[in-house]
Design a protein around this motif. Sequence first.
Motif, mmCIF file in Angstrom:
data_model
loop_
_atom_site.group_PDB
_atom_site.id
_atom_site.type_symbol
_atom_site.label_atom_id
_atom_site.label_comp_id
_atom_site.label_asym_id
_atom_site.label_seq_id
_atom_site.Cartn_x
_atom_site.Cartn_y
_atom_site.Cartn_z
ATOM 1 N N GLU A 1 8.475 9.203 -11.081
ATOM 2 C CA GLU A 1 8.432 8.816 -12.493
ATOM 3 C C GLU A 1 7.862 9.942 -13.354
ATOM 4 O OE1 GLU A 1 9.461 6.932 -15.564
ATOM 5 O OE2 GLU A 1 9.727 5.822 -13.688
ATOM 6 N N ILE B 1 1.867 10.947 -20.609
ATOM 7 C CA ILE B 1 2.364 12.323 -20.719
ATOM 8 C C ILE B 1 2.466 12.741 -22.181
ATOM 9 C CG2 ILE B 1 4.367 13.800 -20.296
ATOM 10 C CD1 ILE B 1 4.715 12.306 -17.631
ATOM 11 N N SER B 2 2.864 11.834 -23.049
ATOM 12 C CA SER B 2 2.905 12.143 -24.484
ATOM 13 C C SER B 2 1.509 12.469 -24.994
ATOM 14 C CB SER B 2 3.486 10.960 -25.271
ATOM 15 O OG SER B 2 4.841 10.761 -24.952
ATOM 16 N N LYS C 1 10.582 12.504 -13.805
ATOM 17 C CA LYS C 1 11.576 12.097 -14.814
ATOM 18 C C LYS C 1 11.049 12.338 -16.224
ATOM 19 C CE LYS C 1 13.462 8.396 -11.904
ATOM 20 N NZ LYS C 1 13.528 6.923 -11.716
ATOM 21 N N GLN C 2 9.781 12.010 -16.429
ATOM 22 C CA GLN C 2 9.213 12.104 -17.771
ATOM 23 C C GLN C 2 8.965 13.550 -18.202
ATOM 24 O OE1 GLN C 2 8.763 9.507 -19.715
ATOM 25 N NE2 GLN C 2 8.917 7.779 -18.316
ATOM 26 N N THR C 3 8.658 14.425 -17.245
ATOM 27 C CA THR C 3 8.370 15.825 -17.570
ATOM 28 C C THR C 3 9.592 16.728 -17.383
ATOM 29 O OG1 THR C 3 7.613 16.243 -15.291
ATOM 30 C CG2 THR C 3 5.936 15.625 -16.926
ATOM 31 N N HIS C 4 10.622 16.191 -16.718
ATOM 32 C CA HIS C 4 11.822 16.978 -16.373
ATOM 33 C C HIS C 4 11.451 18.156 -15.478
ATOM 34 C CE1 HIS C 4 13.903 14.603 -19.397
ATOM 35 N NE2 HIS C 4 12.981 14.947 -20.287
ATOM 36 N N HIS D 1 6.922 2.883 -15.928
ATOM 37 C CA HIS D 1 7.742 3.797 -16.734
ATOM 38 C C HIS D 1 7.130 3.992 -18.119
ATOM 39 C CE1 HIS D 1 11.315 5.659 -18.515
ATOM 40 N NE2 HIS D 1 11.163 4.813 -19.535
ATOM 41 N N THR D 2 6.787 2.886 -18.777
ATOM 42 C CA THR D 2 6.193 2.963 -20.115
ATOM 43 C C THR D 2 4.816 3.618 -20.076
ATOM 44 O OG1 THR D 2 7.400 1.001 -20.855
ATOM 45 C CG2 THR D 2 5.419 1.599 -22.095
ATOM 46 N N THR E 1 0.191 15.554 -13.309
ATOM 47 C CA THR E 1 0.812 16.016 -14.553
ATOM 48 C C THR E 1 0.375 17.437 -14.884
ATOM 49 O OG1 THR E 1 0.954 13.756 -15.422
ATOM 50 C CG2 THR E 1 1.040 15.548 -17.022
ATOM 51 N N SER F 1 4.977 7.383 -19.431
ATOM 52 C CA SER F 1 5.516 8.033 -20.628
ATOM 53 C C SER F 1 4.438 8.204 -21.693
ATOM 54 C CB SER F 1 6.675 7.206 -21.183
ATOM 55 O OG SER F 1 7.142 7.738 -22.400
ATOM 56 N N ARG F 2 3.651 7.152 -21.915
ATOM 57 C CA ARG F 2 2.592 7.214 -22.927
ATOM 58 C C ARG F 2 1.514 8.212 -22.534
ATOM 59 N NH1 ARG F 2 1.994 0.673 -24.029
ATOM 60 N NH2 ARG F 2 3.952 0.434 -25.186
#
Length: 368
Positions: free
Chosen positions: A290, A341-342, A293-296, A334-335, A212, A338-339
Amino acid sequence: MKILVTGTAGFIGYHLAKRLLERGDTVVGIDCINDYYDVRLKYARLEDTGIATSEIEYAKPVSSTTHPNYTFIKLDLLDKEQLELCFQTHKFDAVCNLAAQAGVRYSLTNPEVYIDSNIKGFLNILECCRHFKIGHLAYASSSSVYGLNKKMPFTEHDIADHPVSLYAASKKANEMMAHTYSHLFNVPTTGLRFFTVYGPWGRPDMALFIFTKAMLEGKPIEVFNNGNMKRDFTYIDDIVSGIVRVIDTPAEPNTNWDAQQPDPATSKAPFRIFNIGRGAPVSLLDFVSEIEKQTHITAKKIFLPMQEGDVAETCADVSHLDGVLNYKPKTTVHTGVSRFISWYKSFYKIGKQYSEPAISDVENPVLS
């Protein structure tokens, strides 16, 4: 209960302490706060649980400003005198030992640290549990102990005697040491073989954190074994739920244990071993996908051969833990990604004022 959690400035220890505090347990946390990775992250975890960095001094108890049932002590497990004083003062019902020198590849160049922390330090924990009559010791082992085993999924009921790193060997040694104390001194012990734990507040030497960070900075990522890797990535909340169930249920002797066909996961002593993972391995390239996808962001990949100390695949058979304690991990990759990276963007103020996360003594992501 009054519970000692070692390693509460660390990733899993921080999350476990929060969960125990939220349900009303009294927690004493200890950590030596070494500089294996950025200590600012370790202090931030402590601050998040109400432990003021400015108050921390070696061997000095610090009370949380947000949790009246939480006390933190900066302490090294090698300091037997202070550790014994801690046990004597607080009279714990249970202990969860998560303090250890982590990292597979770091053990290739710094072997002495693993003997000191993971062997000598763990011996001091066992001695204190013995002499102060602790009701249950839960402790961190690792999926790394399976080493050269190829039979999938990994089960605790198979022999795991072929580690491929000193880190793994130290964790296997912990299990054997624990059995000895369970057998000789009737100390109930439970070893937890963690499978690639990830999530918010995670370790900077782990793959998700490193990937990341690199991708958000526009830098390439190193993909080992040319991407032909699978890991049983397990989200931190599922791990903590399993640990809490373990702490609450002390190990008992297996009355059906057969010395002619010994089960490595249990014993006639109050001893047991559990895998604690998700039971659903994900390929490394799918994991990277994954994150993309989350960071584009499309990762710039550098494909490299397998590193010494690594294994190509891990997969946990969690039926033993499920059968005994109804452990059912729920969080999808996926979840979980996402958590993370947020959290990462919030913690390092991505898009606001970026703060470079310094990482000490880390060269490659640790997947095991």
